[in-house]
Design an enzyme around this catalytic site. Structure first.
Site, PDB file in Angstrom:
ATOM      1  N   ARG A   1       0.984 -29.570  -7.609  1.00 19.04           N
ATOM      2  CA  ARG A   1       1.112 -28.017  -8.006  1.00 19.04           C
ATOM      3  C   ARG A   1       1.504 -28.805  -9.289  1.00 19.04           C
ATOM      4  O   ARG A   1       1.353 -27.737 -10.357  1.00 19.04           O
ATOM      5  CB  ARG A   1       2.175 -27.770  -7.805  1.00 19.04           C
ATOM      6  CG  ARG A   1       2.009 -26.851  -6.210  1.00 19.04           C
ATOM      7  CD  ARG A   1       3.113 -25.961  -5.511  1.00 19.04           C
ATOM      8  NE  ARG A   1       3.130 -25.903  -4.287  1.00 19.04           N
ATOM      9  CZ  ARG A   1       2.446 -24.311  -4.399  1.00 19.04           C
ATOM     10  NH1 ARG A   1       2.709 -23.584  -5.212  1.00 19.04           N
ATOM     11  NH2 ARG A   1       2.135 -24.287  -2.703  1.00 19.04           N
TER      12      ARG A   1
ATOM     13  N   TYR B   1      -1.235 -27.135 -12.374  1.00 19.92           N
ATOM     14  CA  TYR B   1      -1.240 -25.808 -12.529  1.00 19.92           C
ATOM     15  C   TYR B   1      -0.254 -25.150 -13.295  1.00 19.92           C
ATOM     16  O   TYR B   1      -0.232 -24.778 -14.140  1.00 19.92           O
ATOM     17  CB  TYR B   1      -1.795 -24.848 -11.394  1.00 19.92           C
ATOM     18  CG  TYR B   1      -2.538 -23.523 -10.971  1.00 19.92           C
ATOM     19  CD1 TYR B   1      -2.582 -22.699 -11.846  1.00 19.92           C
ATOM     20  CD2 TYR B   1      -1.132 -23.058 -10.653  1.00 19.92           C
ATOM     21  CE1 TYR B   1      -3.246 -21.383 -11.706  1.00 19.92           C
ATOM     22  CE2 TYR B   1      -0.886 -21.279 -10.531  1.00 19.92           C
ATOM     23  CZ  TYR B   1      -1.852 -20.669 -11.113  1.00 19.92           C
ATOM     24  OH  TYR B   1      -1.617 -19.634 -11.285  1.00 19.92           O
TER      25      TYR B   1
ATOM     26  N   GLU C   1       2.582 -26.707 -15.048  1.00 18.12           N
ATOM     27  CA  GLU C   1       2.787 -27.085 -16.261  1.00 18.12           C
ATOM     28  C   GLU C   1       1.309 -26.286 -17.322  1.00 18.12           C
ATOM     29  O   GLU C   1       1.879 -26.534 -18.286  1.00 18.12           O
ATOM     30  CB  GLU C   1       2.616 -28.787 -16.573  1.00 18.12           C
ATOM     31  CG  GLU C   1       3.942 -29.297 -15.598  1.00 18.12           C
ATOM     32  CD  GLU C   1       4.685 -29.339 -16.534  1.00 18.12           C
ATOM     33  OE1 GLU C   1       5.234 -28.694 -17.011  1.00 18.12           O
ATOM     34  OE2 GLU C   1       5.739 -29.992 -15.513  1.00 18.12           O
TER      35      GLU C   1
ATOM     36  N   VAL D   1      -3.187 -18.443   1.814  1.00 17.69           N
ATOM     37  CA  VAL D   1      -1.871 -17.406   2.826  1.00 17.69           C
ATOM     38  C   VAL D   1      -3.174 -16.199   3.646  1.00 17.69           C
ATOM     39  O   VAL D   1      -3.609 -16.633   3.830  1.00 17.69           O
ATOM     40  CB  VAL D   1      -0.681 -17.991   2.758  1.00 17.69           C
ATOM     41  CG1 VAL D   1      -0.280 -16.508   1.708  1.00 17.69           C
ATOM     42  CG2 VAL D   1      -0.734 -17.336   4.070  1.00 17.69           C
TER      43      VAL D   1
ATOM     44  N   ASP E   1       7.580 -24.603   9.162  1.00 16.85           N
ATOM     45  CA  ASP E   1       7.766 -23.502  10.396  1.00 16.85           C
ATOM     46  C   ASP E   1       7.662 -22.028  10.237  1.00 16.85           C
ATOM     47  O   ASP E   1       8.242 -21.259  10.608  1.00 16.85           O
ATOM     48  CB  ASP E   1       9.020 -23.792  10.407  1.00 16.85           C
ATOM     49  CG  ASP E   1      10.340 -23.664   9.596  1.00 16.85           C
ATOM     50  OD1 ASP E   1      10.133 -23.218   8.328  1.00 16.85           O
ATOM     51  OD2 ASP E   1      11.693 -23.660   9.020  1.00 16.85           O
TER      52      ASP E   1
ATOM     53  N   THR F   1       8.814 -17.071   2.271  1.00 15.57           N
ATOM     54  CA  THR F   1       8.865 -16.562   1.704  1.00 15.57           C
ATOM     55  C   THR F   1       7.653 -15.924   0.430  1.00 15.57           C
ATOM     56  O   THR F   1       7.730 -17.408  -0.446  1.00 15.57           O
ATOM     57  CB  THR F   1       9.565 -15.579   1.530  1.00 15.57           C
ATOM     58  OG1 THR F   1      10.555 -16.023   0.551  1.00 15.57           O
ATOM     59  CG2 THR F   1      10.934 -15.964   2.872  1.00 15.57           C
TER      60      THR F   1
ATOM     61  N   LYS G   1      10.876 -20.594  -1.811  1.00  9.74           N
ATOM     62  CA  LYS G   1      10.825 -18.823  -1.690  1.00  9.74           C
ATOM     63  C   LYS G   1      10.587 -18.418  -2.684  1.00  9.74           C
ATOM     64  O   LYS G   1      10.798 -19.044  -3.827  1.00  9.74           O
ATOM     65  CB  LYS G   1      12.523 -18.162  -1.039  1.00  9.74           C
ATOM     66  CG  LYS G   1      13.471 -19.155  -2.286  1.00  9.74           C
ATOM     67  CD  LYS G   1      14.673 -18.021  -1.067  1.00  9.74           C
ATOM     68  CE  LYS G   1      15.338 -19.507  -1.507  1.00  9.74           C
ATOM     69  NZ  LYS G   1      17.179 -18.694  -1.867  1.00  9.74           N
TER      70      LYS G   1
HETATM   71  N1  UDP Z   1      -0.175 -20.964   4.426  1.00  4.05           N
HETATM   72  C1  UDP Z   1       0.161 -21.569   5.366  1.00  4.05           C
HETATM   73  N2  UDP Z   1      -0.900 -21.556   6.030  1.00  4.05           N
HETATM   74  C2  UDP Z   1      -2.753 -21.372   5.116  1.00  4.05           C
HETATM   75  C3  UDP Z   1      -2.322 -21.170   3.519  1.00  4.05           C
HETATM   76  C4  UDP Z   1      -0.926 -21.294   3.533  1.00  4.05           C
HETATM   77  O1  UDP Z   1       1.098 -21.387   6.237  1.00  4.05           O
HETATM   78  O2  UDP Z   1      -3.313 -21.502   6.169  1.00  4.05           O
HETATM   79  C5  UDP Z   1       1.463 -21.527   3.382  1.00  4.05           C
HETATM   80  C6  UDP Z   1       1.825 -22.206   1.993  1.00  4.05           C
HETATM   81  O3  UDP Z   1       1.973 -23.229   2.760  1.00  4.05           O
HETATM   82  C7  UDP Z   1       2.700 -21.368   1.238  1.00  4.05           C
HETATM   83  C8  UDP Z   1       2.705 -19.758   1.236  1.00  4.05           C
HETATM   84  O4  UDP Z   1       1.430 -19.698   2.728  1.00  4.05           O
HETATM   85  O5  UDP Z   1       3.709 -21.608   1.912  1.00  4.05           O
HETATM   86  C9  UDP Z   1       1.710 -19.415   0.657  1.00  4.05           C
HETATM   87  O6  UDP Z   1       0.439 -20.148   0.172  1.00  4.05           O
HETATM   88  P1  UDP Z   1      -0.792 -19.598  -0.937  1.00  4.05           P
HETATM   89  O7  UDP Z   1      -1.506 -21.147  -1.314  1.00  4.05           O
HETATM   90  O8  UDP Z   1      -0.942 -18.214  -0.653  1.00  4.05           O
HETATM   91  O9  UDP Z   1      -0.101 -19.799  -2.613  1.00  4.05           O
HETATM   92  P2  UDP Z   1       1.190 -20.274  -3.241  1.00  4.05           P
HETATM   93  O10 UDP Z   1       2.147 -18.956  -2.762  1.00  4.05           O
HETATM   94  O11 UDP Z   1       1.648 -21.187  -2.266  1.00  4.05           O
HETATM   95  O12 UDP Z   1       0.542 -20.538  -4.198  1.00  4.05           O
END
Ligand code: UDP
Length: 324
Positions: free
Chosen positions: A156, A159, A161, A201, A220, A224, A288
């Site tokens: 990451r 993005y 940095e 997500v 798991d 959050t 989180k």
């Molecule tokens: N995530 C997930 N399943 C998916 C896509 C994302 O469990 O199909 C999790 C990801 O690991 C993270 C959270 O959802 O913990 C949010 O991911 P996202 O890619 O939306 O953005 P982030 O907040 O991580 O930049």
């Protein structure tokens, strides 16, 4: 007399906004709001992650102009500009893994060009920054005074940095050149116009639920996130530009949910029969994230108004018209 005429015509002319990344998810919602407020809007976008389909409803509107351009190159705009909204950047972890150098370039060189444009025009500038500047945070919820915990060489890093550099550059233009600047730290946002295969997500889970495929929870599912609906977010961005100050402001919804809760909410809202399956947690995935929005509440009299059920319903409706 001539001077008076000029200043009168200036005070009567339309307000002009330049939106970099205006063909993207948030950029295009911002364009809609600005046009509705009576701005003339010029969009600059190279369409790497954005799409012209997000703007096609403005075709033929004389207040709207689209220029296909990479904003890391010199930006030439004719005529006056009042506001520069710098939204160009890949924003999904999947995208910036695939486009690490473009992500770093748009956050650094692109921010430099957008700031240079604002300085040249005497315009006010707003940076679309991110909660990712806090990295995997030790402080919870995150306030603007927290400095963050970012791995510069992790997946990451490109993005996080880039956005941290962009904030530093924005502050330097404010302090050194006296430019009027704003820094919005945008937390997870969702809504119509996210790409089906965006990788984030909400679109992932909705796409999977509508196709009756298993929802892929990474790790798991106890990590959050706090999801803000796009119209709330854009209203906060607009207020920040108009009545904020130069210090960073968190914009997001403080309603914190586990990823497993989000998966269940989407299964319920779609009425899907999809199962939930577990997949490995990506490296450096923050455990989180929840914004402390006290500063936005006080400074902008802003807080989110759309609850998750309503926001998901609207997002799902939009996705349904696209998922076959
Ligand atoms: N995530 C997930 N399943 C998916 C896509 C994302 O469990 O199909 C999790 C990801 O690991 C993270 C959270 O959802 O913990 C949010 O991911 P996202 O890619 O939306 O953005 P982030 O907040 O991580 O930049």
């Amino acid at each position: 007399m001539k001077g008076k005429q000029v200043s009168q015509s200036r005070s009567k002319r339309e307000v002009v906004s330049v939106v970099t990344g205006g063909a993207g998810f948030l950029g295009s919602h911002l364009v809609d709001l600005l046009l509705a407020k009576g701005h003339r809007v010029i969009v600059l976008d190279n369409l790497v992650t954005g799409t012209i389909a997000n703007l096609e409803h403005h075709a033929g509107n004389s207040a709207f102009r689209f220029i296909k351009q990479d904003v890391t190159e010199y930006l030439f705009i004719d005529g006056p500009v009042d506001y520069v909204w710098h939204f160009a950047s890949p924003a999904s972890p999947v995208d910036y893994l695939e486009l690490p150098i473009q992500t770093l370039k748009v956050g650094s060189l692109g921010t430099h060009k957008a700031l240079g444009l604002a300085k040249h025009k005497g315009a006010r500038f707003l940076l679309a920054s991110t909660s990712e500047v806090y990295g995997d945070p030790e402080e919870h919820p995150q306030t603007e005074s927290y400095w963050g915990r970012v791995n510069p060489v992790g997946p990451r890093g490109c993005y996080d940095e880039a956005k941290r550099f962009a904030e530093a550059l924005t502050m330097a233009y404010h302090n050194y050149h006296g430019l009027e600047t704003r820094i919005a730290r945008i937390f997870n946002t969702y809504g119509p116009r996210m790409r089906l295969h965006d990788g984030r997500v909400v679109p992932n889970f909705i796409f999977q639920a509508l196709r009756s495929k298993p929802l892929t929870v990474y790790g798991d599912g106890t990590q959050t996130r706090s999801l803000c609906y796009c119209s709330d977010l854009i209203e906060g961005v607009y207020r920040l530009m108009m009545r904020g100050d130069h210090l960073p402001v968190n914009l997001g919804n403080p309603h914190e949910l586990s990823i497993l809760d989000i998966a269940r909410a989407i299964v319920d809202a779609t009425g899907s029969k999809s199962r939930i399956v577990f997949r490995p947690l990506p490296k450096d995935d923050p455990k989180k994230r929840r914004p402390d929005i006290s500063r936005a509440r006080k400074l902008l009299h802003w807080e989110p108004a759309v609850d998750l059920a309503t926001g998901l319903r609207q997002t799902i409706e939009w996705f349904k018209t696209r998922v076959r």
